[in-house]
Write a protein that holds these residues in place. Structure first.
Motif, PDB file in Angstrom:
ATOM      1  N   THR A  61      46.766 -20.062  17.884  1.00 11.36           N
ATOM      2  CA  THR A  61      46.439 -19.733  19.338  1.00 11.36           C
ATOM      3  C   THR A  61      44.698 -20.051  19.093  1.00 11.36           C
ATOM      4  O   THR A  61      44.045 -20.638  19.592  1.00 11.36           O
ATOM      5  N   THR A  62      44.150 -19.735  18.270  1.00 13.32           N
ATOM      6  CA  THR A  62      42.345 -20.216  17.390  1.00 13.32           C
ATOM      7  C   THR A  62      43.095 -21.340  16.875  1.00 13.32           C
ATOM      8  O   THR A  62      41.552 -21.953  16.314  1.00 13.32           O
ATOM      9  N   THR A  67      34.680 -16.964  23.178  1.00 12.55           N
ATOM     10  CA  THR A  67      34.920 -18.054  22.138  1.00 12.55           C
ATOM     11  C   THR A  67      34.319 -18.968  22.258  1.00 12.55           C
ATOM     12  O   THR A  67      35.765 -20.234  22.816  1.00 12.55           O
ATOM     13  N   ALA A  88      38.128 -23.072  16.684  1.00 11.41           N
ATOM     14  CA  ALA A  88      38.816 -22.201  17.561  1.00 11.41           C
ATOM     15  C   ALA A  88      39.553 -22.679  19.294  1.00 11.41           C
ATOM     16  O   ALA A  88      38.213 -23.539  19.607  1.00 11.41           O
ATOM     17  N   SER A  89      40.320 -22.502  19.790  1.00  9.06           N
ATOM     18  CA  SER A  89      40.804 -23.131  20.778  1.00  9.06           C
ATOM     19  C   SER A  89      39.632 -22.235  21.454  1.00  9.06           C
ATOM     20  O   SER A  89      38.495 -21.499  21.823  1.00  9.06           O
ATOM     21  N   LEU A 132      38.986 -18.957  24.499  1.00  9.27           N
ATOM     22  CA  LEU A 132      39.364 -18.655  24.122  1.00  9.27           C
ATOM     23  C   LEU A 132      39.195 -17.105  23.733  1.00  9.27           C
ATOM     24  O   LEU A 132      37.813 -16.488  23.550  1.00  9.27           O
ATOM     25  N   ARG A 133      39.726 -16.141  25.046  1.00 11.12           N
ATOM     26  CA  ARG A 133      39.727 -14.662  25.215  1.00 11.12           C
ATOM     27  C   ARG A 133      39.991 -13.310  24.679  1.00 11.12           C
ATOM     28  O   ARG A 133      41.414 -13.645  24.586  1.00 11.12           O
ATOM     29  N   THR A 134      39.630 -12.494  23.333  1.00 11.85           N
ATOM     30  CA  THR A 134      39.635 -12.057  22.788  1.00 11.85           C
ATOM     31  C   THR A 134      39.191 -10.443  23.364  1.00 11.85           C
ATOM     32  O   THR A 134      38.313 -10.465  23.919  1.00 11.85           O
ATOM     33  N   VAL A 188      44.365 -11.626  22.072  1.00 14.16           N
ATOM     34  CA  VAL A 188      44.026 -12.526  22.121  1.00 14.16           C
ATOM     35  C   VAL A 188      44.057 -12.313  23.827  1.00 14.16           C
ATOM     36  O   VAL A 188      46.009 -12.379  23.892  1.00 14.16           O
ATOM     37  N   ASP A 243      44.228 -14.914  26.628  1.00 16.13           N
ATOM     38  CA  ASP A 243      44.258 -16.124  27.193  1.00 16.13           C
ATOM     39  C   ASP A 243      43.825 -17.002  26.437  1.00 16.13           C
ATOM     40  O   ASP A 243      42.655 -17.690  25.802  1.00 16.13           O
ATOM     41  N   ILE A 244      44.041 -17.897  26.742  1.00 18.59           N
ATOM     42  CA  ILE A 244      43.838 -19.718  26.071  1.00 18.59           C
ATOM     43  C   ILE A 244      43.308 -20.289  27.130  1.00 18.59           C
ATOM     44  O   ILE A 244      44.528 -20.054  27.631  1.00 18.59           O
ATOM     45  N   GLU A 300      43.856 -23.533  28.475  1.00 25.96           N
ATOM     46  CA  GLU A 300      43.794 -25.609  27.987  1.00 25.96           C
ATOM     47  C   GLU A 300      43.122 -26.089  28.721  1.00 25.96           C
ATOM     48  O   GLU A 300      42.885 -25.740  30.079  1.00 25.96           O
TER      49      GLU A 300
END
Length: 580
Positions: free
Chosen positions: A60-61, A99, A110-111, A114-116, A134, A136-137, A139
């Motif tokens: 994902t990252t 991120t 990183a995507s 990106l919520r970490t 992680v 949430d991604i 998109e």
């Protein structure tokens, strides 16, 4: 098909399971729980070096294990999280971070979005490191949808704010509306403080304030949720002055002209952020742990600050989207506040001019006793063109004048001053009252920008025991005599001054010892939605005392007729012949 990304609750469960796995020391269990989990998980040691990352985390990252394992956070695309990670290690409170991109040239990005989530890992009561999950991604399509929803929500809030904030040109009302609006939608506690109008210009939204030392600010808005209100009795209330210490969040925001965001504060951080001791104690009592300070800037200058605070557990802190929204809200409200301040300043100039001009009417003859009063409207800061004057004439006569220029504000006050000067000039010709009005009307009508005005003249002639009266559209004077009803004198009335129509006449009335002639403007009697005859009947029903000084009579008249908040300016002039 991509597997559905679990929400925060699922991530929390996995984090707890991972901690349990490490606590048992079982590498097989760790592989089963963490290695094949559909959510990205990684471990950092107490030196904040990456020690482990599962397949979902690297996928994902967009990072390879070689980009992370064994490296300090500062040398990876997660360098922006370094400060947050130190805080998680220090106080053990989980935090979330988005991120934004790679930390250094050559790193694999990183995507985006990106919520970490970072949580301290404890094994056997000992701090062992930090777990990163992680959550949430975002998109591209999903991010666009999110951005659209955020923009629509922001516009809806700002549209509502436009209707509910700045409904009047009163500074305190506007600030109270701002605080109430913000506390209903954005925080548990909101304060609004304004710099003094004469304070040196602070930093602007373009940055760069350089002034040292903050003046006292005036609290103009305070709103709290019911739960917080019960715990924050010590806060400064609207109308009180506040002074913020150097280095506090408000001080920094006022100096730079930029927002100051302080999320999920530790006790020490809260102490450094709080504006003063009273505020710190209130924050502690209410469990405040996130603070946002937004400067109120209008026309390139900071005029104050709005502080929003949230209680522990109510949110993870102020997000970037919320900060942008609150900045927009504060900017729009600041324009309304500055407009109200400018309006109040212009009306203050008019009021001072009015009072200065009316402070001392001309000296009457010693045979006449006078008292005067001017009261600005109690419902607004709008100043009118009410005025009065006395002119000393030969043979013991005194001309009394009461006028009211139509309109309000500085322009009306300036016109009032001009009319007063012209009246003195014409009265010096020693003309009868109705001819004085004719001359004034002709002079004023020559100026196309001049405002019309009503005017009442009363010539006192004690030697002949006579009043001579003439009116240009003004309300009738009241004659108050001992042991008799108050009488409204029927005076021949022509059009207001400035119309150029002329047609003024005069009448006479016997002047008797002990009588008081009262001249006034319409603010004394007129009431909204009431017929003028009813208003005048209320004046005629008064029985003010004629004995004693005339100031006492004016007090009695005002007490009997003036509501708590007068709807218009009031000017009064009372005259009585002195006994020989």
């Amino acid at each position: 098909m991509h597997a559905e990304v679990p929400g925060p609750a699922a991530a929390d469960a996995l984090i707890d399971a991972a901690a349990a796995a490490l606590a048992t020391g079982s590498s097989d269990l760790l592989r089963q729980v963490v290695g094949f989990a559909p959510v990205g998980l990684a471990l950092l040691d107490t030196e904040l070096r990456w020690q482990y990352a599962n397949a979902a985390f690297t996928r994902t990252t967009g990072l390879q294990p070689a980009d992370l394992i064994g490296k300090p956070v500062a040398a990876t695309p997660f360098a922006a999280a370094l400060r947050t990670l130190h805080r998680v290690l220090d106080d053990g409170r989980p935090r979330e971070l988005v991120t934004e991109g790679p930390a250094h040239p050559g790193a694999t990005p990183a995507s985006p979005g990106l919520r970490t989530r970072y949580q301290r890992l404890e094994i056997g009561g000992r701090v062992a490191g930090v777990i990163a999950a992680v959550l949430d991604i975002a998109e591209p399509q999903k991010q666009q949808q999110h951005d659209l929803e955020q923009a629509n929500a922001r516009l809806a809030i700002l549209d509502a704010a436009a209707e509910q904030i700045g409904t009047t040109l009163d500074i305190d009302t506007t600030c109270a509306e701002l605080a109430d609006f913000a506390v209903r939608r954005l925080a548990e506690l909101v304060t609004v403080d304004l710099l003094p109008p004469d304070a040196p210009a602070r930093g602007s939204t373009s940055g760069g304030g350089t002034h040292s030392g903050l003046p006292r600010l005036r609290r103009t808005g305070l709103a709290r949720t019911p739960e917080v209100r019960l715990r924050t009795d010590g806060l400064a209330l609207p109308g009180e002055s506040v002074r913020y210490r150097e280095g506090s969040a408000v001080a920094r925001s006022l100096e730079t002209g930029r927002p100051v965001v302080a999320n999920l504060l530790s006790e020490d951080e809260l102490s450094r952020t709080a504006m003063d001791h009273r505020t710190l104690e209130a924050y502690r009592a209410a469990g405040i742990d996130s603070v946002l300070v937004v400067p109120l800037a209008a026309r390139g200058h900071v005029i104050g600050a709005m502080v929003l605070a949230r209680a522990r557990g109510s949110s993870p802190g102020f997000t970037d989207d919320e900060v942008v929204l609150i900045e927009d809200l504060a900017g729009r409200a600041a324009i309304s506040i500055d407009n109200a301040r400018r309006y109040a300043r212009s009306q203050g100039i008019a009021l001072e001019l009015q009072r200065a001009l009316l402070a001392e009417p001309g000296n009457p003859h010693p045979n006449l006793e006078l008292a005067s009063r001017y009261l600005p409207s109690g419902t607004s800061s709008v100043v009118g063109g009410d005025w009065y004057e006395t002119v000393r004439l030969p043979f013991g006569r005194t001309l009394l004048v009461m006028g009211d220029v139509m309109g309000h504000g500085v322009e009306a006050a300036v016109d009032m001053s001009n009319y007063r000067s012209m009246l003195r000039y014409v009265a010096a010709m020693d003309l009868p009252p109705h001819r004085i009005l004719r001359q004034l009307d002709a002079l004023i009508s020559e100026d196309e920008s001049a405002r019309p005005a009503t005017c009442l003249l009363a010539l006192a002639d004690p030697a002949r025991s006579r009043w001579t009266l003439s009116s240009a559209g003004h309300l009738p004077p009241a004659l108050i005599a001992p042991d008799r009803p108050t009488e409204l004198i029927d005076v021949p009335t022509g059009p207001p001054l400035g119309t150029g129509l002329g047609g003024y006449e005069q009448g006479t009335r016997e002047l008797l010892p002990g009588q008081v002639l009262l001249l006034y403007t319409d603010g004394l009697v007129e009431r909204r939605d009431e017929d003028i005859d009813v208003s005048l009947a209320r004046l005629a029903a008064l029985r003010p005392p004629t004995a004693g000084d005339l100031d006492g009579l004016l007090d009695a008249v005002l007490h009997g007729l003036t509501p708590h908040a007068a709807e218009d300016d009031i000017a009064l002039l009372a005259a009585r012949v002195r006994p020989r």
